[in-house]
Design a protein around this motif. Structure first.
Motif, PDB file in Angstrom:
ATOM      1  N   LEU A   1      -8.764  -0.244   3.136  1.00  0.00           N
ATOM      2  CA  LEU A   1      -8.499  -0.578   1.732  1.00  0.00           C
ATOM      3  C   LEU A   1      -9.774  -0.482   0.898  1.00  0.00           C
ATOM      4  CD1 LEU A   1      -6.059  -3.546   2.366  1.00  0.00           C
ATOM      5  CD2 LEU A   1      -5.478  -1.423   1.174  1.00  0.00           C
ATOM      6  N   TRP A   2     -10.911  -0.836   1.507  1.00  0.00           N
ATOM      7  CA  TRP A   2     -12.198  -0.650   0.806  1.00  0.00           C
ATOM      8  C   TRP A   2     -12.432   0.826   0.527  1.00  0.00           C
ATOM      9  CZ3 TRP A   2     -16.582   2.046   2.462  1.00  0.00           C
ATOM     10  CH2 TRP A   2     -17.694   1.925   1.619  1.00  0.00           C
ATOM     11  N   GLN A   3     -12.103   1.686   1.510  1.00  0.00           N
ATOM     12  CA  GLN A   3     -12.228   3.121   1.289  1.00  0.00           C
ATOM     13  C   GLN A   3     -11.357   3.576   0.111  1.00  0.00           C
ATOM     14  OE1 GLN A   3     -11.276   4.436   5.399  1.00  0.00           O
ATOM     15  NE2 GLN A   3     -13.224   5.536   5.324  1.00  0.00           N
ATOM     16  N   MET A   4     -10.170   2.984  -0.004  1.00  0.00           N
ATOM     17  CA  MET A   4      -9.268   3.382  -1.079  1.00  0.00           C
ATOM     18  C   MET A   4      -9.782   2.960  -2.453  1.00  0.00           C
ATOM     19  SD  MET A   4      -5.539   2.614   0.629  1.00  0.00           S
ATOM     20  CE  MET A   4      -5.091   3.381   2.192  1.00  0.00           C
ATOM     21  N   THR A   5     -10.645   1.958  -2.494  1.00  0.00           N
ATOM     22  CA  THR A   5     -11.237   1.587  -3.783  1.00  0.00           C
ATOM     23  C   THR A   5     -12.264   2.612  -4.240  1.00  0.00           C
ATOM     24  OG1 THR A   5     -13.000   0.236  -2.785  1.00  0.00           O
ATOM     25  CG2 THR A   5     -10.903  -0.869  -3.279  1.00  0.00           C
TER      26      THR A   5
ATOM     27  N   THR B   1       0.836  -1.207   0.000  1.00  0.00           N
ATOM     28  CA  THR B   1       0.000   0.000   0.000  1.00  0.00           C
ATOM     29  C   THR B   1       0.866   1.251   0.000  1.00  0.00           C
ATOM     30  OG1 THR B   1      -1.662  -1.223   1.273  1.00  0.00           O
ATOM     31  CG2 THR B   1      -1.910   1.160   1.146  1.00  0.00           C
ATOM     32  N   MET B   2       1.939   1.224   0.796  1.00  0.00           N
ATOM     33  CA  MET B   2       2.840   2.373   0.852  1.00  0.00           C
ATOM     34  C   MET B   2       3.531   2.622  -0.479  1.00  0.00           C
ATOM     35  SD  MET B   2       4.568   1.816   4.579  1.00  0.00           S
ATOM     36  CE  MET B   2       5.984   2.762   4.065  1.00  0.00           C
ATOM     37  N   ALA B   3       3.768   1.567  -1.238  1.00  0.00           N
ATOM     38  CA  ALA B   3       4.411   1.730  -2.542  1.00  0.00           C
ATOM     39  C   ALA B   3       3.455   2.317  -3.566  1.00  0.00           C
ATOM     40  CB  ALA B   3       4.934   0.374  -3.039  1.00  0.00           C
ATOM     41  N   LEU B   4       2.158   2.066  -3.412  1.00  0.00           N
ATOM     42  CA  LEU B   4       1.179   2.550  -4.379  1.00  0.00           C
ATOM     43  C   LEU B   4       0.816   4.015  -4.176  1.00  0.00           C
ATOM     44  CD1 LEU B   4      -1.335  -0.459  -4.497  1.00  0.00           C
ATOM     45  CD2 LEU B   4       0.209   0.261  -6.316  1.00  0.00           C
ATOM     46  N   LEU B   5       0.630   4.426  -2.924  1.00  0.00           N
ATOM     47  CA  LEU B   5       0.079   5.749  -2.670  1.00  0.00           C
ATOM     48  C   LEU B   5       0.943   6.911  -3.174  1.00  0.00           C
ATOM     49  CD1 LEU B   5      -1.718   5.540   0.795  1.00  0.00           C
ATOM     50  CD2 LEU B   5      -2.699   6.028  -1.445  1.00  0.00           C
TER      51      LEU B   5
ATOM     52  N   ALA C   1      -8.289  -3.275  -4.145  1.00  0.00           N
ATOM     53  CA  ALA C   1      -9.286  -4.330  -3.938  1.00  0.00           C
ATOM     54  C   ALA C   1      -8.607  -5.679  -3.694  1.00  0.00           C
ATOM     55  CB  ALA C   1     -10.214  -4.413  -5.155  1.00  0.00           C
ATOM     56  N   VAL C   2      -7.541  -5.974  -4.428  1.00  0.00           N
ATOM     57  CA  VAL C   2      -6.802  -7.228  -4.230  1.00  0.00           C
ATOM     58  C   VAL C   2      -6.216  -7.284  -2.820  1.00  0.00           C
ATOM     59  CG1 VAL C   2      -4.752  -8.526  -4.937  1.00  0.00           C
ATOM     60  CG2 VAL C   2      -6.298  -7.601  -6.667  1.00  0.00           C
ATOM     61  N   MET C   3      -5.607  -6.178  -2.372  1.00  0.00           N
ATOM     62  CA  MET C   3      -5.033  -6.153  -1.032  1.00  0.00           C
ATOM     63  C   MET C   3      -6.115  -6.296   0.035  1.00  0.00           C
ATOM     64  SD  MET C   3      -1.990  -6.068  -1.951  1.00  0.00           S
ATOM     65  CE  MET C   3      -1.311  -6.139  -0.295  1.00  0.00           C
ATOM     66  N   MET C   4      -7.294  -5.743  -0.222  1.00  0.00           N
ATOM     67  CA  MET C   4      -8.410  -5.902   0.715  1.00  0.00           C
ATOM     68  C   MET C   4      -8.816  -7.366   0.834  1.00  0.00           C
ATOM     69  SD  MET C   4     -12.285  -4.346   0.468  1.00  0.00           S
ATOM     70  CE  MET C   4     -12.659  -5.435  -0.923  1.00  0.00           C
ATOM     71  N   MET C   5      -8.889  -8.082  -0.288  1.00  0.00           N
ATOM     72  CA  MET C   5      -9.269  -9.493  -0.252  1.00  0.00           C
ATOM     73  C   MET C   5      -8.222 -10.325   0.480  1.00  0.00           C
ATOM     74  SD  MET C   5     -12.197  -9.636  -1.526  1.00  0.00           S
ATOM     75  CE  MET C   5     -12.262 -11.423  -1.406  1.00  0.00           C
TER      76      MET C   5
ATOM     77  N   LEU D   1      -9.995  -3.447  10.465  1.00  0.00           N
ATOM     78  CA  LEU D   1      -9.777  -2.025  10.197  1.00  0.00           C
ATOM     79  C   LEU D   1      -8.947  -1.819   8.930  1.00  0.00           C
ATOM     80  CD1 LEU D   1      -9.009  -0.745  13.826  1.00  0.00           C
ATOM     81  CD2 LEU D   1     -11.011  -0.168  12.431  1.00  0.00           C
ATOM     82  N   THR D   2      -7.933  -2.662   8.748  1.00  0.00           N
ATOM     83  CA  THR D   2      -7.097  -2.549   7.552  1.00  0.00           C
ATOM     84  C   THR D   2      -7.904  -2.827   6.296  1.00  0.00           C
ATOM     85  OG1 THR D   2      -5.163  -3.276   8.836  1.00  0.00           O
ATOM     86  CG2 THR D   2      -4.988  -3.382   6.443  1.00  0.00           C
ATOM     87  N   ALA D   3      -8.751  -3.860   6.334  1.00  0.00           N
ATOM     88  CA  ALA D   3      -9.592  -4.183   5.172  1.00  0.00           C
ATOM     89  C   ALA D   3     -10.563  -3.040   4.882  1.00  0.00           C
ATOM     90  CB  ALA D   3     -10.356  -5.484   5.429  1.00  0.00           C
TER      91      ALA D   3
END
Length: 513
Positions: free
Chosen positions: A351-355, A290-294, A481-485, A346-348
């Motif tokens: 990540l849903w919020q980020m989608t 996630t840190m690499a993407l943002l 979405a992949v990271m959330m799953m 909370l992490t999931a």
């Protein structure tokens, strides 16, 4: 008092506070350097006259050297004593940082980063082992909260600090900032940390060589794969084959060798430790991917400056610190599996919020989702560290902590490679799908306010640029979405962990069957 605290020298218990400050300074210094140089790469590229492919070796050389040296930490401590290894590591890392800042050519900075990785590899696992040994069982949760804050907040705040230093001073200060921290850390460790008794352990040369080769080839495979189009490149095929062969030789050797093996087989008999390694891999993958993407999303698609990118991602570190302060007090009262389930939940959710990110939004959703993810990581990592080592014999900790850190690092490398590969593929597919809808019938797209002449060369270039931006956005959202799953799928695996509980008498740790 716990077995570990009882075995710790009296001086270590007496100066617990000063030892904690000193070793955490060294840990934060090393953790910051995993990401602090990332934002300075464009400035370094121009200063050192390097190509895009060459400048990535500033990051790759550090990662590979650290990965190879990390498993050696346990043997070095058994051979020379933990205090000596700690001091040499701090001195070497600080000098290597100075050499990075003074580098005038690409070979010089790559060599200095290799030294940084070699000397810095031991700092994180050693700090964890020391904190486990100098704290009684009832304070292990708080100790792991302090340790976790250092290694988790460091990489998160690295881009913010690196961007500020690069913007206001020079990219060289990204490395010079380590000098005063290293001096203070060295003084504190030399002054207050007692020496552990060397055990004169023999080095399993074959085991170390095969494991180091496997880790090195795996890191090169992951770091270079995206640049070279993965298995279409002979280099990537060779690195993958070498990694598989080396790991296979290491596994067979470890289970069949008579006498001393580089990886103590007793570690693999502890269920909590082995399960903890799995979750360390997962946490490393989720956090660092996630840190690499943002940063690339915010700077490349949203047009945020480097410093502002650091500011809007900093709340993730604040959330992590708050969670670790709270959870450090809860570990002894609540089932660690329940705490970790909340953390993964909370992490999931974050990540849903980020989608739901868009290119027209303000930074509010970035700040909120980052803060929630920081809370999730904090609620996950502290109980994970406590549970992983709760049932491990104290004499095995100097070998167990490097393995734990190694799996977290490999997880981060694998996670970053996965999301970058998916991003490239997803962006290309989305671009093709959107481009297929561009035509005379798509009046909404062809009459955008800024598209004055869609039939001209300039108009077509602008249109293609917008299609590329929208395709990249879809690629990023799919990655989140992949990271959330993956995060949600990890929750049921918590049942594999045996929740340690303290006996009423003596504070010893017992694990229910």
């Amino acid at each position: 008092m716990s077995a570990a605290a009882a075995q710790a020298p009296a001086g270590a218990v007496q100066h617990r506070g000063m030892i904690t400050i000193a070793i955490m300074l060294a840990t934060i210094m090393q953790a910051l350097d995993t990401t602090i140089a990332n934002v300075a790469l464009p400035h370094m590229q121009g200063s050192l006259q390097a190509s895009q492919d060459q400048i990535t070796w500033v990051l790759t050389s550090y990662i590979v050297a650290s990965a190879i040296a990390l498993p050696l930490t346990g043997w070095l401590c058994g051979q020379f004593g933990r205090r000596k290894v700690f001091l040499v590591s701090v001195v070497g890392f600080t000098i290597a940082s100075a050499l990075c800042g003074l580098a005038a050519t690409m070979p010089q900075i790559v060599a200095a980063r290799l030294l940084q990785g070699l000397f810095g590899a031991a700092l994180v696992p050693l700090s964890q082992a020391v904190l486990l040994d100098i704290n009684p069982a009832e304070k292990v949760g708080q100790a792991m909260a302090i340790w976790g804050a250092g290694i988790m907040v460091g990489p998160i705040l690295g881009p913010l600090l690196g961007g500020w230093l690069t913007e206001n001073f020079d990219w060289r200060w990204v490395f010079f900032i380590n000098l005063p921290v290293g001096v203070v850390a060295w003084w504190g460790i030399a002054r207050y940390l007692p020496e552990s008794r060397p055990k004169g352990e023999k080095l399993d040369i074959f085991g170390f060589a095969t494991l180091s080769l496997g880790i090195g080839m795996l890191q090169l495979f992951l770091d270079r794969g995206e640049q070279l189009d993965w298995f279409d490149s002979w280099e990537i095929r060779l690195e993958a084959a070498a990694a598989l062969a080396a790991f296979a030789f290491f596994a067979v050797h470890t289970w069949t060798v008579q006498g001393v093996s580089f990886l103590d087989r007793r570690l693999l008999k502890d269920r909590n430790f082995v399960t903890g390694l799995l979750f360390a891999f997962i946490v490393g993958m989720i956090l660092f991917a996630t840190m690499a993407l943002l940063p690339t999303f915010l700077q490349g698609l949203m047009g945020y400056p480097v410093v502002y990118t650091g500011e809007v991602t900093a709340p993730r570190g604040i959330g992590t610190m708050i969670a670790m302060i709270v959870v450090g007090r809860l570990v002894q009262r609540i089932d660690v599996r329940a705490i970790m389930a909340v953390g993964f939940g909370l992490t999931a959710f974050s990540l849903w919020q980020m989608t739901r990110l868009t290119l027209q939004m303000d930074s509010t959703l970035i700040v909120v989702s980052g803060f929630i993810q920081g809370l999730g990581i904090g609620f996950t990592f502290v109980p994970l560290s406590a549970a992983t080592f709760a049932t491990l014999a104290p004499e095995l900790r100097h070998q167990g902590t490097p393995v734990f850190s190694l799996l977290r690092n490999i997880g981060s490398s694998v996670g970053i490679s996965i999301v970058q590969s998916l991003l490239t593929r997803g962006t290309g597919q989305a671009h093709a799908q959107i481009a297929a809808t561009v035509g005379p019938g798509n009046q909404g797209l062809l009459h955008l306010p800024w598209l004055t002449s869609p039939d001209s060369m300039l108009g077509l270039a602008m249109l293609n640029s917008e299609v590329t931006r929208q395709g990249a956005l879809i690629g990023y959202l799919d990655d989140f979405a992949v990271m959330m799953m993956i995060t949600l799928l990890a929750i049921p695996l918590l049942l594999l962990i045996r929740s340690p509980r303290r006996k009423a008498v003596g504070g010893a740790v017992e694990v229910p069957h």
